[in-house]
Design an enzyme around this catalytic site. Structure first.
Site, mmCIF file in Angstrom:
data_model
loop_
_atom_site.group_PDB
_atom_site.id
_atom_site.type_symbol
_atom_site.label_atom_id
_atom_site.label_comp_id
_atom_site.label_asym_id
_atom_site.label_seq_id
_atom_site.Cartn_x
_atom_site.Cartn_y
_atom_site.Cartn_z
ATOM 1 N N ASP A 138 0.828 -1.174 -0.009
ATOM 2 C CA ASP A 138 0.089 0.065 0.088
ATOM 3 C C ASP A 138 0.997 1.366 -0.009
ATOM 4 O O ASP A 138 1.139 1.816 1.054
ATOM 5 C CB ASP A 138 -0.918 0.036 1.112
ATOM 6 C CG ASP A 138 -2.001 0.955 1.323
ATOM 7 O OD1 ASP A 138 -2.000 1.555 0.131
ATOM 8 O OD2 ASP A 138 -2.495 1.336 2.208
ATOM 9 N N GLU A 160 -2.657 9.989 -1.304
ATOM 10 C CA GLU A 160 -4.115 9.393 -1.136
ATOM 11 C C GLU A 160 -4.412 8.888 0.329
ATOM 12 O O GLU A 160 -5.598 8.892 0.620
ATOM 13 C CB GLU A 160 -4.089 8.135 -1.979
ATOM 14 C CG GLU A 160 -5.232 7.296 -2.138
ATOM 15 C CD GLU A 160 -5.284 6.144 -0.849
ATOM 16 O OE1 GLU A 160 -6.376 5.724 -0.970
ATOM 17 O OE2 GLU A 160 -4.591 6.050 -0.178
ATOM 18 N N GLU A 161 -3.539 8.758 1.207
ATOM 19 C CA GLU A 161 -3.716 8.200 2.436
ATOM 20 C C GLU A 161 -4.377 9.206 3.331
ATOM 21 O O GLU A 161 -5.155 8.935 4.315
ATOM 22 C CB GLU A 161 -2.436 7.666 3.086
ATOM 23 C CG GLU A 161 -1.537 6.460 2.470
ATOM 24 C CD GLU A 161 -2.634 5.267 2.465
ATOM 25 O OE1 GLU A 161 -3.545 5.208 3.092
ATOM 26 O OE2 GLU A 161 -2.204 4.149 2.117
#
Length: 479
Positions: free
Chosen positions: A314, A348-349
């Site tokens: 991820d 994104e996180e």
């Protein structure tokens, strides 16, 4: 018409008529049918050969795994705003330049800058006994007081259960959200969706009722001692209380101890803070289209990762796979009709700033994005693609299933596209989310064990080839 039709081969058909001669219109219809069948067979064969070349190249000369090794081991954690994130920008830009893509460039993005600070600590206190538990502050949380916070605990499994308790019972307590991911869900992303609101909004719900802190069961199916972080958010006007995740084993232990002694206390201390927004970048590399360069197809992943680990699944995997897609097409000698871009999205996180900025710039520059593919579900064995688009677009992509099924890509149909490419949907872009096997993803998601050693090279390469194959078909036939 009286006659018999006998198949002689996939291409040629012999037709034997009785004494009646076929009319001229009938002859034309027959030959048109034969031409269409022959052409379709020829195209399918050509596509099969090209897709086989893609797989052969990646399985013999794949580069993504070693790129991922460097990203994980030499760059490391890459939370937005960090030194690691900037190193990742530099690395992936230089990597794509070395591949001699037609263009490599950066897009400026302002990103949140949250830092964890000194390592957190926590314990369950029963009388004079202190039982240490693994804990990790949630991204975006405020710190505790310098000496930490200690209070009695209220355990709940839903927001409604918490609200039903009311302010009188919650005020001054630490709320413990202990709803696990549903183990009966075969799709673990569905199970994740059923539990993650506790992490995202738990502090707001608890703070509204006067709680002094919130702790959350790690959102994972694995029973272990590794806490899983992730982003949270505060609603406007709500007291900002500290919030953190404890490991699943710790959650089970705390729940058991509460049954034995409801008046026990929980202590935790964390030192996180939010700094001013930082300068960062999306990283973009492209192969220019030879026939329709104005039509763009994106393949991408997000470059940022949580600070606890190397961000291998991820989403280091998605980033190196996306770069490898372009390298593969070049290596097999395929020159795309349309422009194909590999995009490393930033943030994104904990903000999605990179995805939003990319879509905004595409609109400002009047760019036409016909399709976008995202890999953000880990580097596991390929299963298919989820599609977001019009019914006829989904149907067209589904027609390619016979070409992709031999490679394990059986799940091709409606589904999610991806967070970073999501903003492109507003301009009519068809979104495809790469779907690998989901069973192990949440073992590593947002946790300290999301490291390079937990990625399998062959699975990573097969996923890359899957993405390259769908990009090839999108480029050749359009959507």
């Amino acid at each position: 018409m009286h006659g018999k039709v006998r198949k002689q081969s996939p291409i040629f058909v012999r037709i034997r008529f009785s004494n009646h001669k076929p009319s001229t219109p009938l002859k034309k219809s027959i030959f048109l049918l034969l031409f269409i069948s022959t052409t379709a067979f020829s195209q399918t064969r050509e596509d099969s050969i090209m897709i086989r070349k893609i797989y052969n190249e990646v399985l013999t000369n794949g580069q993504a795994y070693e790129w991922l090794r460097y990203l994980c081991k030499q760059v490391g954690p890459r939370l937005s705003g960090s030194v690691g994130a900037q190193k990742a920008v530099t690395y992936t830009k230089e990597l794509m330049q070395k591949q001699a893509f037609d263009r490599v460039f950066l897009q400026d993005v302002k990103v949140p800058h949250w830092v964890r600070g000194a390592k957190e600590e926590a314990y369950i206190k029963v009388g004079k006994q202190k039982i240490k538990v693994p804990i990790a502050a949630l991204g975006g949380s405020v710190a505790t007081a310098p000496k930490g916070v200690e209070a009695e605990v209220i355990e709940v499994k839903s927001f409604q259960q918490l609200r039903d308790l009311g302010k009188d019972k919650v005020k001054g307590k630490i709320v413990f959200f202990n709803r696990p991911m549903d183990p009966t869900k075969l799709n673990t992303f569905e199970a994740y969706g059923g539990a993650v609101e506790q992490r995202a909004n738990g502090a707001t719900e608890a703070g509204n009722l006067g709680a002094v802190g919130a702790i959350v069961r790690s959102v994972t199916t694995l029973q272990d001692d590794v806490p899983h972080s992730g982003s949270m958010r505060y609603a406007t006007g709500v007291p900002l209380i500290p919030t953190a995740a404890i490991s699943t084993n710790a959650a089970n232990l705390l729940s058991e101890k509460l049954k034995e002694n409801p008046s026990l206390t929980f202590y935790f201390r964390q030192n996180c803070e939010t700094l001013p927004d930082a300068d960062s970048h999306n990283v973009v590399g492209e192969l220019k289209g030879r026939e329709k360069p104005e039509e763009i197809i994106v393949v991408g992943g997000h470059l940022d990762s949580w600070d606890l680990a190397e961000g291998a699944h991820d989403d280091g995997a998605g980033c190196v796979q996306s770069i490898e897609v372009l390298r593969l097409l070049k290596a097999i000698g395929y020159t795309p009709k349309r422009t194909i871009r590999a995009v490393m999205f930033m943030n994104e996180e904990n903000g999605l700033r990179g995805g939003v900025k990319y879509a905004d710039l595409a609109k400002q520059n009047n760019e036409k994005h016909i399709a976008a593919v995202e890999s953000d579900n880990g580097g596991f064995t390929p299963r298919g693609f989820g599609i977001v688009g019009k019914a006829e677009q989904k149907a067209k992509i589904a027609e390619w299933k016979s070409l992709l099924a031999p490679y394990g890509l059986q799940e091709i149909g409606p589904g999610g596209g991806g967070a970073d490419i999501g903003p492109l949907a507003q301009s009519g872009t068809v979104l495809l989310g790469y779907k690998p096997d989901t069973q192990r993803y949440f073992d590593y998601h947002h946790a300290a064990n999301d490291n390079f050693e937990n990625v399998n090279k062959r699975e990573l390469d097969l996923g890359t080839a899957s993405m390259a194959a769908i990009i090839y078909l999108l480029d050749k036939y359009g959507i």
